[in-house]
Write a protein that holds these residues in place. Structure first.
Motif, PDB file in Angstrom:
ATOM      1  N   LEU A 205     -11.906 -41.377 -11.665  1.00 12.99           N
ATOM      2  CA  LEU A 205     -11.500 -41.500 -10.261  1.00 12.99           C
ATOM      3  C   LEU A 205     -10.538 -40.403  -9.810  1.00 12.99           C
ATOM      4  O   LEU A 205      -9.383 -40.663  -9.457  1.00 12.99           O
ATOM      5  CB  LEU A 205     -10.870 -42.874 -10.008  1.00 12.99           C
ATOM      6  CG  LEU A 205     -11.736 -44.075 -10.341  1.00 12.99           C
ATOM      7  CD1 LEU A 205     -10.909 -45.339 -10.243  1.00 12.99           C
ATOM      8  CD2 LEU A 205     -12.942 -44.134  -9.446  1.00 12.99           C
ATOM      9  N   PRO A 206     -10.991 -39.173  -9.770  1.00 11.65           N
ATOM     10  CA  PRO A 206     -10.083 -38.109  -9.310  1.00 11.65           C
ATOM     11  C   PRO A 206      -9.813 -38.222  -7.811  1.00 11.65           C
ATOM     12  O   PRO A 206     -10.680 -38.623  -7.030  1.00 11.65           O
ATOM     13  CB  PRO A 206     -10.856 -36.829  -9.628  1.00 11.65           C
ATOM     14  CG  PRO A 206     -12.274 -37.242  -9.605  1.00 11.65           C
ATOM     15  CD  PRO A 206     -12.312 -38.660 -10.095  1.00 11.65           C
ATOM     16  N   ARG A 207      -8.600 -37.910  -7.415  1.00 16.34           N
ATOM     17  CA  ARG A 207      -8.244 -37.867  -5.991  1.00 16.34           C
ATOM     18  C   ARG A 207      -7.194 -36.785  -5.794  1.00 16.34           C
ATOM     19  O   ARG A 207      -6.414 -36.490  -6.695  1.00 16.34           O
ATOM     20  CB  ARG A 207      -7.760 -39.205  -5.477  1.00 16.34           C
ATOM     21  CG  ARG A 207      -6.419 -39.624  -6.033  1.00 16.34           C
ATOM     22  CD  ARG A 207      -5.947 -40.893  -5.396  1.00 16.34           C
ATOM     23  NE  ARG A 207      -4.685 -41.291  -6.012  1.00 16.34           N
ATOM     24  CZ  ARG A 207      -3.992 -42.332  -5.647  1.00 16.34           C
ATOM     25  NH1 ARG A 207      -4.426 -43.100  -4.691  1.00 16.34           N
ATOM     26  NH2 ARG A 207      -2.858 -42.610  -6.245  1.00 16.34           N
ATOM     27  N   ASP A 208      -7.209 -36.218  -4.604  1.00 14.22           N
ATOM     28  CA  ASP A 208      -6.234 -35.182  -4.249  1.00 14.22           C
ATOM     29  C   ASP A 208      -5.073 -35.817  -3.509  1.00 14.22           C
ATOM     30  O   ASP A 208      -5.278 -36.563  -2.551  1.00 14.22           O
ATOM     31  CB  ASP A 208      -6.873 -34.102  -3.373  1.00 14.22           C
ATOM     32  CG  ASP A 208      -7.835 -33.225  -4.155  1.00 14.22           C
ATOM     33  OD1 ASP A 208      -7.622 -33.070  -5.362  1.00 14.22           O
ATOM     34  OD2 ASP A 208      -8.789 -32.723  -3.538  1.00 14.22           O
ATOM     35  N   ARG A 209      -3.862 -35.523  -3.945  1.00 14.72           N
ATOM     36  CA  ARG A 209      -2.657 -35.992  -3.268  1.00 14.72           C
ATOM     37  C   ARG A 209      -2.035 -34.802  -2.557  1.00 14.72           C
ATOM     38  O   ARG A 209      -1.914 -33.725  -3.123  1.00 14.72           O
ATOM     39  CB  ARG A 209      -1.655 -36.563  -4.281  1.00 14.72           C
ATOM     40  CG  ARG A 209      -2.112 -37.773  -5.041  1.00 14.72           C
ATOM     41  CD  ARG A 209      -2.134 -39.019  -4.194  1.00 14.72           C
ATOM     42  NE  ARG A 209      -0.852 -39.283  -3.582  1.00 14.72           N
ATOM     43  CZ  ARG A 209      -0.089 -40.334  -3.845  1.00 14.72           C
ATOM     44  NH1 ARG A 209      -0.491 -41.239  -4.700  1.00 14.72           N
ATOM     45  NH2 ARG A 209       1.045 -40.489  -3.232  1.00 14.72           N
TER      46      ARG A 209
ATOM     47  N   ASP B 207       4.921 -37.078   2.907  1.00 12.33           N
ATOM     48  CA  ASP B 207       3.506 -37.207   2.617  1.00 12.33           C
ATOM     49  C   ASP B 207       2.631 -36.740   3.772  1.00 12.33           C
ATOM     50  O   ASP B 207       1.430 -36.588   3.613  1.00 12.33           O
ATOM     51  CB  ASP B 207       3.172 -38.658   2.280  1.00 12.33           C
ATOM     52  CG  ASP B 207       3.822 -39.105   0.978  1.00 12.33           C
ATOM     53  OD1 ASP B 207       4.080 -38.237   0.121  1.00 12.33           O
ATOM     54  OD2 ASP B 207       4.078 -40.312   0.823  1.00 12.33           O
TER      55      ASP B 207
ATOM     56  N   ARG C 153      -1.090 -29.447  -2.993  1.00 14.52           N
ATOM     57  CA  ARG C 153      -2.206 -30.308  -3.382  1.00 14.52           C
ATOM     58  C   ARG C 153      -2.114 -30.564  -4.887  1.00 14.52           C
ATOM     59  O   ARG C 153      -1.923 -29.648  -5.676  1.00 14.52           O
ATOM     60  CB  ARG C 153      -3.542 -29.640  -3.085  1.00 14.52           C
ATOM     61  CG  ARG C 153      -3.834 -29.509  -1.633  1.00 14.52           C
ATOM     62  CD  ARG C 153      -5.182 -28.835  -1.417  1.00 14.52           C
ATOM     63  NE  ARG C 153      -5.415 -28.683  -0.005  1.00 14.52           N
ATOM     64  CZ  ARG C 153      -6.209 -29.489   0.685  1.00 14.52           C
ATOM     65  NH1 ARG C 153      -6.832 -30.467   0.083  1.00 14.52           N
ATOM     66  NH2 ARG C 153      -6.375 -29.309   1.981  1.00 14.52           N
TER      67      ARG C 153
ATOM     68  N   ARG D 222      -4.091 -32.907  -7.962  1.00 13.96           N
ATOM     69  CA  ARG D 222      -5.220 -33.760  -8.311  1.00 13.96           C
ATOM     70  C   ARG D 222      -4.772 -34.777  -9.356  1.00 13.96           C
ATOM     71  O   ARG D 222      -4.240 -34.416 -10.409  1.00 13.96           O
ATOM     72  CB  ARG D 222      -6.370 -32.935  -8.864  1.00 13.96           C
ATOM     73  CG  ARG D 222      -7.555 -33.821  -9.255  1.00 13.96           C
ATOM     74  CD  ARG D 222      -8.811 -33.052  -9.282  1.00 13.96           C
ATOM     75  NE  ARG D 222      -9.213 -32.861  -7.896  1.00 13.96           N
ATOM     76  CZ  ARG D 222     -10.439 -32.591  -7.514  1.00 13.96           C
ATOM     77  NH1 ARG D 222     -11.385 -32.456  -8.397  1.00 13.96           N
ATOM     78  NH2 ARG D 222     -10.732 -32.418  -6.255  1.00 13.96           N
ATOM     79  N   GLU D 223      -4.990 -36.050  -9.040  1.00 16.29           N
ATOM     80  CA  GLU D 223      -4.657 -37.135  -9.962  1.00 16.29           C
ATOM     81  C   GLU D 223      -5.935 -37.770 -10.472  1.00 16.29           C
ATOM     82  O   GLU D 223      -6.922 -37.845  -9.754  1.00 16.29           O
ATOM     83  CB  GLU D 223      -3.831 -38.211  -9.245  1.00 16.29           C
ATOM     84  CG  GLU D 223      -2.468 -37.783  -8.847  1.00 16.29           C
ATOM     85  CD  GLU D 223      -1.699 -38.916  -8.197  1.00 16.29           C
ATOM     86  OE1 GLU D 223      -2.314 -39.913  -7.790  1.00 16.29           O
ATOM     87  OE2 GLU D 223      -0.474 -38.786  -8.090  1.00 16.29           O
ATOM     88  N   ARG D 224      -5.889 -38.238 -11.706  1.00 19.67           N
ATOM     89  CA  ARG D 224      -7.031 -38.941 -12.294  1.00 19.67           C
ATOM     90  C   ARG D 224      -6.532 -40.197 -12.997  1.00 19.67           C
ATOM     91  O   ARG D 224      -5.470 -40.196 -13.604  1.00 19.67           O
ATOM     92  CB  ARG D 224      -7.760 -38.060 -13.299  1.00 19.67           C
ATOM     93  CG  ARG D 224      -8.388 -36.835 -12.700  1.00 19.67           C
ATOM     94  CD  ARG D 224      -9.014 -35.994 -13.787  1.00 19.67           C
ATOM     95  NE  ARG D 224      -9.452 -34.724 -13.272  1.00 19.67           N
ATOM     96  CZ  ARG D 224     -10.696 -34.472 -12.890  1.00 19.67           C
ATOM     97  NH1 ARG D 224     -11.612 -35.406 -12.955  1.00 19.67           N
ATOM     98  NH2 ARG D 224     -11.028 -33.285 -12.438  1.00 19.67           N
TER      99      ARG D 224
END
Length: 100
Positions: free
Chosen positions: A68-72, A16, A58, A60-62
Motif C-alpha cells: 500500500l504505497p502512498r505519497d505524503r 500538511d 514528497r 512515499r510511505e509503505r
C-alpha cells in the motif's frame, strides 16, 4: 505614551497543506514582534508579505515496507512580513506611589 513604528520580521511555518503552512508562519508574527521589546502591544497590522522560500516535500510511505504505497506531502514556507506596530510604552506611564 502610545507610539507607532514599522518593523520587518522573518517567520517560517510548516503544515500538511499550503494554507496551513502559511497560517503557521503568520501566527509567529506576534511572537517575533513581542520579542523585540518590553512594550504592551496594541495593534499589529501587516503592510507587505513577501515569500522568501516555499517548498513541497514528497515522501512515499509503505505499509510493512512493501504494501500500500502512498505519497505524503508536507509544505514549508518562509515569509518576510513588514508590519506597522502600535504599542503602549509602559515606561512613559506615570505611576504614583502609595503606601498600603
Amino acid at each position: 505614551m502610545q507610539r507607532r513604528f514599522e518593523s520587518s520580521v522573518t517567520v517560517s511555518g510548516r503544515g500538511d497543506s499550503k494554507a496551513q503552512a502559511c497560517a503557521d508562519a503568520l501566527s509567529g508574527v506576534q511572537r517575533a514582534v513581542t520579542a523585540a521589546g518590553h512594550q504592551v502591544l496594541l495593534r499589529i497590522e501587516p503592510l507587505r508579505v513577501t515569500v522568501v522560500a516555499a517548498e513541497e516535500v514528497r515522501r512515499r510511505e509503505r505499509f510493512l515496507f512493501f504494501f500500500l504505497p502512498r505519497d505524503r506531502l508536507s509544505y514549508a514556507v518562509t515569509l518576510e512580513v513588514e508590519v506597522s506596530v502600535t504599542v503602549l510604552d509602559i515606561e512613559a506611564v506615570p505611576f504614583t506611589v502609595r503606601q498600603a
